[in-house]
Design a protein around this motif. Structure first.
Motif, PDB file in Angstrom:
ATOM      1  N   UNK A 194      65.036   5.815  61.923  1.00 26.76           N
ATOM      2  CA  UNK A 194      66.111   5.733  62.051  1.00 26.76           C
ATOM      3  C   UNK A 194      67.004   6.525  61.990  1.00 26.76           C
ATOM      4  N   UNK A 195      66.643   8.164  61.505  1.00 28.89           N
ATOM      5  CA  UNK A 195      66.882   9.227  61.498  1.00 28.89           C
ATOM      6  C   UNK A 195      67.636   9.929  62.501  1.00 28.89           C
ATOM      7  N   UNK A 196      68.889  10.239  62.906  1.00 26.88           N
ATOM      8  CA  UNK A 196      70.133  10.505  63.475  1.00 26.88           C
ATOM      9  C   UNK A 196      70.526  11.455  63.880  1.00 26.88           C
ATOM     10  N   UNK A 197      70.721  11.856  65.318  1.00 28.76           N
ATOM     11  CA  UNK A 197      71.412  13.701  65.094  1.00 28.76           C
ATOM     12  C   UNK A 197      72.091  13.477  66.197  1.00 28.76           C
ATOM     13  N   UNK A 198      73.227  13.916  65.922  1.00 32.71           N
ATOM     14  CA  UNK A 198      74.087  14.265  67.314  1.00 32.71           C
ATOM     15  C   UNK A 198      73.966  15.534  68.194  1.00 32.71           C
ATOM     16  N   UNK A 199      73.883  15.446  69.096  1.00 27.47           N
ATOM     17  CA  UNK A 199      72.750  16.812  70.378  1.00 27.47           C
ATOM     18  C   UNK A 199      74.520  17.151  70.789  1.00 27.47           C
ATOM     19  N   UNK A 200      74.955  18.145  71.327  1.00 24.22           N
ATOM     20  CA  UNK A 200      75.882  18.856  71.974  1.00 24.22           C
ATOM     21  C   UNK A 200      75.695  19.678  73.095  1.00 24.22           C
ATOM     22  N   UNK A 201      75.975  19.995  74.203  1.00 24.81           N
ATOM     23  CA  UNK A 201      76.030  20.662  75.053  1.00 24.81           C
ATOM     24  C   UNK A 201      77.236  20.854  76.090  1.00 24.81           C
ATOM     25  N   UNK A 202      77.532  21.738  75.528  1.00 18.68           N
ATOM     26  CA  UNK A 202      78.836  22.649  75.961  1.00 18.68           C
ATOM     27  C   UNK A 202      78.365  23.736  77.313  1.00 18.68           C
ATOM     28  N   UNK A 219      79.459  36.211  85.541  1.00 20.17           N
ATOM     29  CA  UNK A 219      77.962  36.790  84.966  1.00 20.17           C
ATOM     30  C   UNK A 219      78.748  36.434  83.517  1.00 20.17           C
ATOM     31  N   UNK A 220      79.818  37.271  83.551  1.00 17.10           N
ATOM     32  CA  UNK A 220      80.889  37.709  82.389  1.00 17.10           C
ATOM     33  C   UNK A 220      81.332  36.380  81.269  1.00 17.10           C
ATOM     34  N   UNK A 221      81.630  35.460  82.500  1.00 19.13           N
ATOM     35  CA  UNK A 221      82.223  34.650  81.248  1.00 19.13           C
ATOM     36  C   UNK A 221      81.502  32.822  81.264  1.00 19.13           C
ATOM     37  N   UNK A 222      80.148  32.861  82.670  1.00 17.55           N
ATOM     38  CA  UNK A 222      79.616  31.695  82.189  1.00 17.55           C
ATOM     39  C   UNK A 222      78.905  31.697  80.683  1.00 17.55           C
ATOM     40  N   UNK A 223      78.143  30.075  80.271  1.00 16.67           N
ATOM     41  CA  UNK A 223      77.742  30.184  79.413  1.00 16.67           C
ATOM     42  C   UNK A 223      76.871  28.602  79.320  1.00 16.67           C
ATOM     43  N   UNK A 224      76.088  28.397  78.638  1.00 12.52           N
ATOM     44  CA  UNK A 224      75.608  27.491  78.210  1.00 12.52           C
ATOM     45  C   UNK A 224      74.967  26.687  77.126  1.00 12.52           C
ATOM     46  N   UNK A 225      75.344  26.304  75.811  1.00 13.76           N
ATOM     47  CA  UNK A 225      75.295  25.853  74.977  1.00 13.76           C
ATOM     48  C   UNK A 225      74.839  24.027  74.434  1.00 13.76           C
ATOM     49  N   UNK A 226      73.303  24.288  73.619  1.00 13.70           N
ATOM     50  CA  UNK A 226      72.607  23.224  73.846  1.00 13.70           C
ATOM     51  C   UNK A 226      72.355  22.880  71.843  1.00 13.70           C
ATOM     52  N   UNK A 227      72.627  22.429  71.633  1.00 17.48           N
ATOM     53  CA  UNK A 227      71.884  22.294  69.911  1.00 17.48           C
ATOM     54  C   UNK A 227      71.782  20.589  69.378  1.00 17.48           C
ATOM     55  N   UNK A 228      71.069  20.353  68.529  1.00 18.21           N
ATOM     56  CA  UNK A 228      71.642  18.959  68.022  1.00 18.21           C
ATOM     57  C   UNK A 228      71.493  19.263  66.797  1.00 18.21           C
ATOM     58  N   UNK A 229      72.619  18.135  66.006  1.00 15.44           N
ATOM     59  CA  UNK A 229      72.921  18.480  64.019  1.00 15.44           C
ATOM     60  C   UNK A 229      72.211  17.302  63.846  1.00 15.44           C
ATOM     61  N   UNK A 230      71.182  17.572  63.173  1.00 19.47           N
ATOM     62  CA  UNK A 230      70.976  15.987  62.138  1.00 19.47           C
ATOM     63  C   UNK A 230      72.125  15.469  61.144  1.00 19.47           C
TER      64      UNK A 230
END
Length: 133
Positions: free
Chosen positions: A76-84, A90-101
């Protein structure tokens, strides 16, 4: 973890422009998106009941942002994944993906506080802090 959701602008039909930001696990992301309080409230209610099973996943997706609460092991360990995602040149585009337990109780508290914030008509910024596991 520090998660904020700031209302920037409200349309006459109730649509809002939000600035979402999060800092956790050595990562940070900030992105603007359009949404409504009812959808955020429904997401918060789902987080309040998380997890219902070891395969449970609660998701909020809205164009440039996705939040996913999930169980990642058999105890039952859980996390919150965030994707933006920010599109553009090319100067302003960005992608972020990570999870926090996070503890399931912390995810439930996030949901409860989000529901409370949406029912208060969200005039001020939503700010959520939590200890990471």
């Amino acid at each position: 973890m520090l998660l904020t959701l700031e209302p920037l602008w409200r349309d006459h039909d109730g649509m809002l422009k939000f600035q979402f930001s999060v800092q956790a696990s050595g990562f940070a992301a900030k992105v603007n998106f359009y949404g409504d309080l009812e959808t955020l409230e429904a997401f918060g209610c789902s987080l309040c009941r998380f997890p219902r099973s070891l395969k449970d996943e609660v998701t909020f997706e809205n164009g440039s942002i996705a939040l996913r609460a999930f169980v990642f092991d058999g105890v039952g360990h859980s996390a919150l994944e965030i994707e933006c995602q920010r599109s553009g040149t090319r100067l302003v585009s960005a992608h972020s993906l990570f999870a926090v337990e996070l503890e399931p109780a912390t995810i439930n508290r996030l949901g409860s506080e989000l529901v409370s914030w949406t029912s208060s008509d969200a005039e001020e910024a939503f700010v959520f802090t939590a200890e990471q596991r």
